[in-house]
Each structure stands twice: as structure tokens, then as C-alpha cells.
Design a protein around this motif. Sequence first.
Motif, mmCIF file in Angstrom:
data_model
loop_
_atom_site.group_PDB
_atom_site.id
_atom_site.type_symbol
_atom_site.label_atom_id
_atom_site.label_comp_id
_atom_site.label_asym_id
_atom_site.label_seq_id
_atom_site.Cartn_x
_atom_site.Cartn_y
_atom_site.Cartn_z
ATOM 1 N N VAL A 106 0.819 -1.211 0.000
ATOM 2 C CA VAL A 106 0.000 0.000 0.000
ATOM 3 C C VAL A 106 0.857 1.266 0.000
ATOM 4 N N LYS A 107 2.136 1.121 -0.270
ATOM 5 C CA LYS A 107 3.059 2.253 -0.141
ATOM 6 C C LYS A 107 2.756 3.406 -1.095
ATOM 7 N N ASP A 108 2.017 3.136 -2.180
ATOM 8 C CA ASP A 108 1.676 4.189 -3.131
ATOM 9 C C ASP A 108 0.305 4.816 -2.874
ATOM 10 N N VAL A 109 -0.366 4.360 -1.819
ATOM 11 C CA VAL A 109 -1.694 4.888 -1.496
ATOM 12 C C VAL A 109 -1.549 6.187 -0.711
ATOM 13 N N PHE A 110 -2.274 7.221 -1.122
ATOM 14 C CA PHE A 110 -2.221 8.500 -0.423
ATOM 15 C C PHE A 110 -2.913 8.370 0.930
ATOM 16 N N TRP A 111 -2.426 9.077 1.940
ATOM 17 C CA TRP A 111 -2.902 8.885 3.313
ATOM 18 C C TRP A 111 -4.389 9.208 3.489
ATOM 19 N N ALA A 112 -4.962 10.054 2.616
ATOM 20 C CA ALA A 112 -6.369 10.431 2.764
ATOM 21 C C ALA A 112 -7.301 9.668 1.824
ATOM 22 N N ASP A 113 -6.811 8.616 1.193
ATOM 23 C CA ASP A 113 -7.609 7.878 0.213
ATOM 24 C C ASP A 113 -8.495 6.822 0.889
ATOM 25 N N PHE A 114 -9.336 7.258 1.810
ATOM 26 C CA PHE A 114 -10.172 6.339 2.581
ATOM 27 C C PHE A 114 -11.268 5.685 1.746
#
Length: 311
Positions: free
Chosen positions: A260-268
Motif C-alpha cells: 500500500v506504499k503508493d496509497v495517499f494517506w487520505a484515500d479512505f
Amino acid sequence: MSKLGIALGGGGARGLAHIGVLKKLEKEKIEISAITGCSMGSVVGSLYAYYGNANKTEQVLADFIENIDLEELGLQDLNESNKKNSRENLPLMDKSFWESFISFFRFRFNMIRTIKNSSYFDEETTSKIFELIPDVKIEELKIPFSAISTDLISGKEVNFTRGSLREAVRASSSIPGIFPAVKKDDMLLVDGAASESVPVGKVKEIGADRVLAINVSHCIKADKEPENLFEILYRTGDISAYHLSLERLKAADLVINPEVKDVFWADFINYRAIINEGYSAARESLGEIKKLVNRNSFALELEHFIKKVVD
């Protein structure tokens, strides 16, 4: 009998991968004796320690994500500042030109407003968000739990092992600049990731004799050069925190790294795909996890001693 402790790292929406790991451990009947969480790891860990069930934890967070107005909070606007997401099964939301145009200016207006304040969200909104955490005492939880925070005054880590669960999780999750810092006694508390993004070193303090760490840190490689003072300062701090995390992770007996390292922190909004990544990572590491659980305690302690001497 072995006492497995798990350290759940911070990473915003990436931390939802912890749920998938917990689901797999539960399915395999692997008992967890202690949980320490940081930031989103403290949110997931606290709910699991309270309910004692991974599916219930997933349901609570899914209901929260689906019922809260992400547009009103501005989280989707923050998400659009992330230009890249290479995981095909974790797409960013597709918007029309005018929707994107409006969001662009609303995001920048909110950021300008934040400069005059200490955080993006105000106290009222923050309190509403953290109502999803049960208002109980940590010592009453089904599984021993602690949450890591950082004191801005002393610069020290704070490991909450007693007292209000909601207060501890909020302090652990107060991302600097996003949520207001938590004032407690003579401390000013923010996100534990400021000092230890994956709280490996604290799990044994609450009863574990072996540690499984779940690392959901983002990809450290930048797509472009920093363009201004704020980006340079942020980037510098980000790099320091990343390398500190790598150093701290050495103390874990086993580290799982969900993709998940490419997932933006706010992409809930893509929470289901993120949870699935955690489940997949635990499934792929299941053999190593079982070896860790069944490892002789004396042999494990001897290995720790030798590792300290060598390092």
C-alpha cells in the motif's frame, strides 16, 4: 506459551491494511496477546482490542467512512493533491472538470486558512471524528493495548497504557497540521509517528515476548523536486522519519509490508482494496508468522541478545 504482540504503524488510510492482517490472523486462530498502535494503527488496534473481532472492527470503520461526508471534511480535496497512484486496483476518484476546478480552489482556501490556525480541522470537527473510538478505559479492553504519542514540549515518546482510550487514540492520531494537538497535564501531544511510526519498542511493555510489526509506510521516492520552502521542510522531515522507522523496525521479530506504499494517506474511499492488501500480505507471510508464534522463547531471547551485541 508464546505471547505474540503486534505493532501497528501509522499511515492514514494505508493503516486500514491492518484490518486485513488481523482478519487473517483471526482466521488462522493465531492469538494476539498485546497490541501497540501509532496513528491509524492506534485507531485500528484500539477497536480490535475493544471488540476482539476483526470483522466487527472492519464494520465499524467501514460504516464511519461510508457515512461521514468526505467532501465536507475536505479529505477528497487533500487526496487530489496526490498526482500518482500506481496500484490499478486502488484508483483515485474520477471527477468532472468543474468539480475538480472547484475542489482545487477549495483546497487552497482551506490551506490558507490553516496558516492562521494550528490545524486543518478545528476542535469541534476533530471531536466528532474521534467519537468512533469507544469512551472506555484502556485497562478494561479485551486485549492489552497501548497507543504511542509524541510530546511537542519535551520531545519524548508517550506510551498510553492506562486511562481514556479515546483520548489516547486521539493523541496518537493527531497528525501535525491536520488535527489540533492534545493538551494533557504539561504535555502537548501529537501523532506518535513524529517519533516512532511503527511502535515496535513498546509492545513488550504490555506483555508480549515476540513482536510482529505491520509497516504501512509510504514510498519515500519523490516524483518531483520540492518547489517551495514548505515542501522542502516537509520532505526533509519525511526522509528523517522514514529512516528512523527502518532503524526501529530492526527490533521486530518479523515485519509485514502490505503493498500500500503508493496509497495517499487520505484515500479512505478505497478502504476495501486496502484491507484486502493487508489480508494478502498476512497470507503470504503466514508460514513465517506461525514459525514466530511457535518459536522457543529461550531461543528467541538468545537471538535478541546476539543481535544486540552484533549491532
